[in-house]
Design a protein around this motif. Structure first.
Motif, PDB file in Angstrom:
ATOM      1  N   THR A  84      54.048  32.172  21.663  1.00  0.00           N
ATOM      2  CA  THR A  84      53.800  30.841  21.112  1.00  0.00           C
ATOM      3  C   THR A  84      53.641  30.901  19.602  1.00  0.00           C
ATOM      4  OG1 THR A  84      52.790  29.974  23.120  1.00  0.00           O
ATOM      5  CG2 THR A  84      52.128  28.938  21.058  1.00  0.00           C
ATOM      6  N   GLY A  85      54.305  29.981  18.907  1.00  0.00           N
ATOM      7  CA  GLY A  85      54.187  29.939  17.450  1.00  0.00           C
ATOM      8  C   GLY A  85      55.317  29.142  16.830  1.00  0.00           C
ATOM      9  N   LEU A  86      55.319  29.089  15.501  1.00  0.00           N
ATOM     10  CA  LEU A  86      56.381  28.421  14.748  1.00  0.00           C
ATOM     11  C   LEU A  86      57.377  29.491  14.304  1.00  0.00           C
ATOM     12  CD1 LEU A  86      57.479  25.872  13.249  1.00  0.00           C
ATOM     13  CD2 LEU A  86      56.061  26.567  11.300  1.00  0.00           C
ATOM     14  N   TYR A  87      58.625  29.332  14.698  1.00  0.00           N
ATOM     15  CA  TYR A  87      59.671  30.276  14.334  1.00  0.00           C
ATOM     16  C   TYR A  87      60.503  29.682  13.202  1.00  0.00           C
ATOM     17  CZ  TYR A  87      58.392  33.049  18.358  1.00  0.00           C
ATOM     18  OH  TYR A  87      57.687  33.833  19.242  1.00  0.00           O
ATOM     19  N   LEU A  88      60.589  30.435  12.122  1.00  0.00           N
ATOM     20  CA  LEU A  88      61.293  29.981  10.924  1.00  0.00           C
ATOM     21  C   LEU A  88      62.460  30.910  10.632  1.00  0.00           C
ATOM     22  CD1 LEU A  88      58.090  29.516   8.766  1.00  0.00           C
ATOM     23  CD2 LEU A  88      59.624  27.635   9.328  1.00  0.00           C
ATOM     24  N   CYS A  89      63.607  30.334  10.308  1.00  0.00           N
ATOM     25  CA  CYS A  89      64.689  31.159   9.793  1.00  0.00           C
ATOM     26  C   CYS A  89      64.755  30.935   8.276  1.00  0.00           C
ATOM     27  CB  CYS A  89      66.018  30.844  10.456  1.00  0.00           C
ATOM     28  SG  CYS A  89      66.710  29.211  10.093  1.00  0.00           S
ATOM     29  N   ALA A  90      65.230  31.944   7.569  1.00  0.00           N
ATOM     30  CA  ALA A  90      65.320  31.852   6.113  1.00  0.00           C
ATOM     31  C   ALA A  90      66.567  32.597   5.653  1.00  0.00           C
ATOM     32  CB  ALA A  90      64.080  32.443   5.451  1.00  0.00           C
ATOM     33  N   GLY A  91      67.359  31.944   4.836  1.00  0.00           N
ATOM     34  CA  GLY A  91      68.541  32.566   4.283  1.00  0.00           C
ATOM     35  C   GLY A  91      68.250  33.098   2.891  1.00  0.00           C
ATOM     36  N   GLU A  92      68.733  34.280   2.627  1.00  0.00           N
ATOM     37  CA  GLU A  92      68.486  34.887   1.317  1.00  0.00           C
ATOM     38  C   GLU A  92      69.746  34.854   0.455  1.00  0.00           C
ATOM     39  OE1 GLU A  92      67.409  38.993   1.335  1.00  0.00           O
ATOM     40  OE2 GLU A  92      67.015  39.045  -0.808  1.00  0.00           O
TER      41      GLU A  92
END
Lengths: 109, 114
Positions: A84-92
């Motif tokens: 359980t949690g907030l899943y974040l994607c990030a582009g570099e």
């Protein structure tokens, strides 16, 4: 406007089920990172994918980077309440990160 | 190894007041970032430091926000005067110089502007 679009925004599943979170963009990134953020905490890096078509596995989590390096997915097998949690994607790009809005995952016991 | 430290953890102020946040990065990390995370959104980069120099502040609202990193270690982010839309979590992150190094985030400061 977020450079990276994540879907779904919310996901609630039963323990033991599988789930997939998607991260899409029209931009190309040098790498794509996935983070998990818990309430009251900062994001914690789960994985970095660099090569188009790359697949990485971390226990029950599978991460895939699209061939064109514009999109990615996170698949969790047999989810547990601890997922359980907030899943974040990030582009570099140019050593800077652009984050998606996140997917809130709730795994029910 | 100690993580990124931030203080205060929570702050409530009225609009038009000023506020300052403090960040102590991981020892030896030359690169420091400040992010703003509004509820329901991902973190947005405000400013990036390399040692005590600014690398990128293109998304920092410079009419009200300022940041400094004296001596290339600790950093402060200030808002003056605050607006209602500044309500957010302010995250500090640090990393070693160079490629292929991970950003480590602090726990953030939750700001509420009333």
């Amino acid at each position: 406007t977020q450079l990276l679009e994540q879907s779904p925004q919310f996901l609630s599943i039963q323990e033991g089920e599988n789930l997939t979170v998607y991260c899409n963009s029209s931009s190309v990134f040098s790498s794509l990172q996935w983070y998990r953020q818990e309430p009251g905490e900062g994001p914690v890096l789960l994985v970095t994918v660099v090569t188009g078509g790359e697949v990485k596995k971390l226990k029950r989590l599978t991460f895939q980077f699209g061939d064109a390096r514009k999109d990615s997915s996170l698949h969790i097998t047999a989810a547990q309440t601890g997922d359980t949690g907030l899943y974040l994607c990030a582009g570099e790009r140019d050593y800077k990160l652009s984050f998606g809005a996140g997917t809130t995952v709730t795994v029910r016991a | 190894e100690a993580g990124v430290a931030q203080s205060p953890r929570y702050k409530i102020i009225e609009k038009r007041q000023s506020v300052a946040f403090w960040c102590n990065p991981i020892s030896g990390h030359a690169t420091l970032y400040w992010y703003q995370q509004i509820l329901g959104q991902g973190p947005k980069l405000l400013i990036q430091f390399q040692n005590n120099g600014v690398v990128d502040d293109s998304q920092l609202p410079k009419d009200r926000f300022s940041a400094e990193r004296l001596k290339g270690v600790d950093s402060t982010l200030k808002i003056q005067p605050a607006k209602l839309e500044d309500s957010a979590v302010y995250l500090c992150a640090s990393k070693k110089s160079g490629t292929n190094y991970e950003q480590y985030f602090g726990p953030g400061t939750r700001l509420t502007v009333t």
